[in-house]
Design a protein around this motif. Structure first.
Motif, PDB file in Angstrom:
ATOM      1  N   ALA A  30     -62.952 -25.412 -59.769  1.00 31.03           N
ATOM      2  CA  ALA A  30     -62.007 -25.449 -58.821  1.00 31.03           C
ATOM      3  C   ALA A  30     -60.686 -25.827 -59.260  1.00 31.03           C
ATOM      4  O   ALA A  30     -59.702 -25.512 -58.893  1.00 31.03           O
ATOM      5  N   THR A  34     -57.534 -23.954 -59.023  1.00 32.69           N
ATOM      6  CA  THR A  34     -56.366 -24.328 -58.337  1.00 32.69           C
ATOM      7  C   THR A  34     -54.918 -24.465 -59.140  1.00 32.69           C
ATOM      8  O   THR A  34     -54.011 -24.671 -58.616  1.00 32.69           O
ATOM      9  N   ILE A  37     -53.198 -21.318 -59.083  1.00 31.71           N
ATOM     10  CA  ILE A  37     -53.262 -20.325 -57.823  1.00 31.71           C
ATOM     11  C   ILE A  37     -51.736 -20.289 -57.382  1.00 31.71           C
ATOM     12  O   ILE A  37     -50.794 -20.773 -57.608  1.00 31.71           O
ATOM     13  N   PRO A  39     -50.367 -19.083 -54.000  1.00 26.15           N
ATOM     14  CA  PRO A  39     -50.466 -18.890 -52.722  1.00 26.15           C
ATOM     15  C   PRO A  39     -50.095 -17.625 -52.152  1.00 26.15           C
ATOM     16  O   PRO A  39     -50.567 -17.011 -51.148  1.00 26.15           O
ATOM     17  N   GLN A  46     -58.787 -15.329 -53.250  1.00 30.82           N
ATOM     18  CA  GLN A  46     -59.172 -16.526 -52.954  1.00 30.82           C
ATOM     19  C   GLN A  46     -60.380 -16.356 -52.164  1.00 30.82           C
ATOM     20  O   GLN A  46     -61.050 -17.255 -52.341  1.00 30.82           O
ATOM     21  N   LYS A 134     -58.766 -27.945 -49.409  1.00 31.50           N
ATOM     22  CA  LYS A 134     -57.491 -28.247 -50.733  1.00 31.50           C
ATOM     23  C   LYS A 134     -56.919 -26.778 -50.802  1.00 31.50           C
ATOM     24  O   LYS A 134     -55.758 -26.883 -51.123  1.00 31.50           O
ATOM     25  N   LEU A 135     -57.644 -25.671 -50.714  1.00 32.90           N
ATOM     26  CA  LEU A 135     -56.772 -24.387 -50.609  1.00 32.90           C
ATOM     27  C   LEU A 135     -55.864 -24.170 -49.526  1.00 32.90           C
ATOM     28  O   LEU A 135     -54.675 -23.715 -49.977  1.00 32.90           O
ATOM     29  N   ARG A 136     -56.256 -24.422 -48.509  1.00 35.35           N
ATOM     30  CA  ARG A 136     -55.385 -24.444 -47.264  1.00 35.35           C
ATOM     31  C   ARG A 136     -54.245 -25.483 -47.592  1.00 35.35           C
ATOM     32  O   ARG A 136     -53.055 -24.958 -47.197  1.00 35.35           O
ATOM     33  N   GLU A 139     -51.864 -23.900 -50.064  1.00 34.09           N
ATOM     34  CA  GLU A 139     -51.069 -22.818 -49.414  1.00 34.09           C
ATOM     35  C   GLU A 139     -49.898 -23.291 -48.265  1.00 34.09           C
ATOM     36  O   GLU A 139     -48.732 -22.957 -48.398  1.00 34.09           O
TER      37      GLU A 139
END
Length: 151
Positions: A30, A34, A37, A39, A46, A134-136, A139
């Protein structure tokens, strides 16, 4: 009784170690993912990343369940591998149908498997929620930053 307590404790420690190594590996994946990444990138990419994390969690739990199944087989408390895997899966997930019962001498092992499985599933759930969060957050952070026109 003492041997069942020792085996139960050993399996609990083994399960936690397997889980810790598994989650550590998924966390490394991850972090690698990330750090690169975008966004603005594909939602499909994703979603694929989250799918890989979920499948990784499934694999970690499978190793834990199979470990208990192999133990039940080695102890001779079940008639075959399919029954051992079925019993282990229903015990680990705390479903416990009750259609397969092991010898009273070793029932502490199955009780510890249920308790350990409950904790490991909770740990995995918290991990997955954290990864998705964390992804959100990445973004949201990207969306809140001022961007150049050519960005």
């Amino acid at each position: 009784m003492m041997d069942a307590m020792l085996v139960s404790t050993g399996m609990a420690v083994w399960t936690v170690l397997v889980h810790m190594v598994g989650l550590g590996s998924l966390l490394a994946l991850a972090r690698f993912r990330t750090s690169r990444i975008d966004p603005r990138g594909s939602v499909l990419r994703q979603a694929l990343f989250i799918l890989i994390i979920v499948l990784g969690l499934f694999l970690v739990h499978a190793v834990e369940i199979w470990s208990f199944a192999l133990l039940y087989l080695a102890l001779g408390v079940v008639s075959g591998f399919e029954e051992a895997l079925y019993f282990s899966t229903s015990t680990f997930t705390t479903l416990g149908y009750g259609d397969v019962i092991i010898d009273n001498h070793w029932r502490l092992v199955s009780a510890m498997e249920g308790f350990t499985g409950f904790l490991m599933i909770g740990w995995s759930t918290a991990f997955l929620v954290s990864i998705v969060g964390k992804l959100r957050a990445l973004e949201a952070d990207w969306l809140d930053r001022p961007h150049d026109a050519d960005d």
